[in-house]
Design a protein around this motif. Structure first.
Motif, short mmCIF file in Angstrom:
data_model
loop_
_atom_site.label_atom_id
_atom_site.label_comp_id
_atom_site.label_asym_id
_atom_site.label_seq_id
_atom_site.Cartn_x
_atom_site.Cartn_y
_atom_site.Cartn_z
N ILE A 135 -6.88 -6.32 -3.27
CA ILE A 135 -7.76 -5.80 -2.53
C ILE A 135 -9.15 -6.15 -2.78
O ILE A 135 -10.18 -6.89 -2.08
CB ILE A 135 -8.33 -4.40 -1.69
N GLU A 136 -9.11 -6.08 -4.19
CA GLU A 136 -10.16 -6.08 -4.91
C GLU A 136 -10.82 -7.47 -5.33
O GLU A 136 -12.04 -7.67 -5.76
CB GLU A 136 -10.23 -4.59 -6.28
N ASN A 137 -9.83 -8.29 -5.39
CA ASN A 137 -10.46 -9.59 -5.39
C ASN A 137 -9.63 -10.03 -5.12
O ASN A 137 -8.42 -11.09 -5.63
CB ASN A 137 -9.72 -10.19 -7.05
N PRO A 138 -9.26 -10.84 -3.64
CA PRO A 138 -8.41 -11.15 -2.77
C PRO A 138 -8.66 -12.87 -2.73
O PRO A 138 -7.50 -13.74 -2.65
CB PRO A 138 -9.15 -10.81 -1.50
N ALA A 163 0.60 -1.44 0.05
CA ALA A 163 -0.58 -0.14 0.10
C ALA A 163 0.76 1.05 -0.27
O ALA A 163 0.53 2.07 -0.92
CB ALA A 163 -1.16 0.04 1.34
N ARG A 164 2.05 0.61 0.76
CA ARG A 164 2.80 2.60 0.93
C ARG A 164 3.88 2.79 -0.90
O ARG A 164 4.14 4.01 -0.84
CB ARG A 164 3.78 2.59 2.19
N ALA A 165 4.19 1.19 -0.70
CA ALA A 165 5.06 1.52 -1.98
C ALA A 165 4.32 1.35 -3.50
O ALA A 165 4.94 2.24 -4.26
CB ALA A 165 5.75 0.53 -2.51
N ASN A 166 3.55 1.34 -3.82
CA ASN A 166 2.04 1.13 -4.71
C ASN A 166 0.91 1.04 -4.68
O ASN A 166 0.70 -0.37 -4.33
CB ASN A 166 2.22 -0.01 -5.65
N PRO A 167 0.46 1.74 -4.23
CA PRO A 167 -1.18 1.79 -3.47
C PRO A 167 -1.93 1.17 -4.53
O PRO A 167 -2.84 0.03 -4.60
CB PRO A 167 -1.48 3.31 -3.47
N ILE A 168 -1.50 1.32 -5.85
CA ILE A 168 -2.05 0.93 -7.58
C ILE A 168 -2.10 -0.57 -7.33
O ILE A 168 -3.17 -1.27 -7.58
CB ILE A 168 -2.03 1.91 -8.88
N ALA A 169 -0.40 -0.56 -6.60
CA ALA A 169 -0.52 -2.85 -7.46
C ALA A 169 -1.15 -2.95 -5.80
O ALA A 169 -1.66 -4.18 -5.56
CB ALA A 169 0.56 -2.70 -7.00
N VAL A 205 -11.09 -11.58 5.33
CA VAL A 205 -11.02 -11.21 4.21
C VAL A 205 -11.60 -9.38 4.18
O VAL A 205 -10.37 -8.60 4.43
CB VAL A 205 -11.36 -11.95 3.55
N ASP A 206 -13.13 -9.31 3.92
CA ASP A 206 -13.24 -8.04 4.25
C ASP A 206 -13.22 -6.99 5.07
O ASP A 206 -13.48 -5.92 4.38
CB ASP A 206 -15.12 -8.14 4.13
N PHE A 231 -2.52 -13.31 -0.48
CA PHE A 231 -3.77 -13.87 0.03
C PHE A 231 -3.88 -15.45 0.25
O PHE A 231 -4.03 -16.31 1.40
CB PHE A 231 -5.39 -13.69 0.63
N GLY A 232 -3.15 -16.08 -0.72
CA GLY A 232 -3.09 -17.10 -1.60
C GLY A 232 -2.07 -18.05 -0.49
O GLY A 232 -2.15 -19.18 -0.74
N LYS A 233 -1.35 -17.83 0.12
CA LYS A 233 -0.18 -17.45 1.13
C LYS A 233 -0.55 -18.52 2.18
O LYS A 233 0.13 -18.96 2.87
CB LYS A 233 0.71 -16.42 1.91
#
Length: 288
Positions: A102-105, A91-97, A124-125, A111-113
């Motif tokens: 967060i849109e498709n966890p 989130a801090r390094a690249n908010p777009i990434a 998750v929500d 999250f898969g880890k």
């Protein structure tokens, strides 16, 4: 394991003490099927009347947790801290990434880890909604903290629905036992012309109803309700950790400090060790 041991202790001490004192199990065993059908049947009926379908299903599902214990263990808390650490760094390094996570966890590599966490929709929500709000400049830490508090309060109320339902049943069981006993007395009074030894057996059978109502209420259903409430409260710490870390993140603390805030606010018996967590975080940094 403790649940099974507790049940064994109840039966051994109650019925063992009764038989050692000279009590005869024959009277209890003879009346048991009829009294149990009346008391347990009425209790189940009252349970169905007083709860909706979702609560009934949740209660049946949660009863297993009395024997399995809390859903989240120490390793899960460590995994959650590692996940939050990675999300905060992204989130801090690249908010777009961050958006793809967060849109498709369900398809997120982060999250898969941690598949156990990924399967828990509420966890998750809670993470995704809070991070999404922060990306939308909804970044007042106090306001976010208030929203999270209200959400977790609602979640805690929902999580304790099973406990409340079982406690209501426990409260009703002694009275239902009296109902069964009264019916037994009515039956006995209709046979008042029988010899004393027969009447004595019939009265003893009627009193089995009172015994069963109290025994089931305070020996089983009540303790089950207390245990489920304790488990719900314990599992709520998992969501509390998310709150602590993400609020600390909104205060712009370094990522390591945010994670340590969450670790320190975890109950001692569930808190990951500092060195263990530090090793895990170092591994994540090297992998990145």
């Amino acid at each position: 394991m403790l649940g099974f041991i507790g049940i064994a202790v109840i039966f051994v001490m109650v019925f063992g003490g009764y038989t050692v004192a000279g009590g005869k199990m024959g009277i209890i065993l003879h009346a048991l099927p009829y009294e149990m059908a009346m008391i347990a049947g009425a209790a189940v009926g009252a349970f169905l009347i007083s709860n909706d379908g979702a609560t009934v299903k949740a209660t049946l599902r949660d009863v297993k947790r009395v024997f399995k214990g809390a859903a989240w263990k120490t390793d899960d808390y460590r995994d959650l801290l590692c996940l939050l650490f990675e999300l905060v760094r992204v989130a801090r390094a690249n908010p777009i990434a961050l958006e793809e996570h967060i849109e498709n966890p369900a398809a997120s590599s982060l999250f898969g880890k941690y598949p156990k966490i990924q399967k828990d929709h509420e966890t998750v929500d809670l993470i995704c909604d809070t991070l999404r709000a922060a990306s939308m400049n909804y970044d007042d830490p106090h306001q976010v903290e208030e929203v999270l508090d209200k959400r977790m309060e609602a979640n805690a109320h929902h999580a304790q629905a099973s406990s409340h339902a079982l406690q209501a049943m426990a409260d009703a069981l002694p009275a239902l036992g009296i109902v069964a006993a009264v019916l037994g007395v009515i039956k006995t009074m209709s046979s008042i012309d029988q010899p004393p030894e027969i009447l004595g057996g019939m009265i003893g059978g009627a009193l089995v109803g009172t015994f069963l109502g109290v025994f089931l209420a305070y020996g089983f259903v009540g303790p089950f309700a207390v245990r489920l409430k304790a488990l719900a409260e314990e599992d709520s710490h998992f969501y509390g950790l998310i709150r602590e870390v993400l609020v600390a993140n909104l205060h712009a603390h370094p990522a390591n400090i945010c994670i340590e805030v969450g670790r320190q606010n975890t109950p001692h018996h569930l808190r990951p060790g500092f060195n263990d967590l530090d090793t895990a975080l170092r591994g994540l940094k090297e992998a990145a």
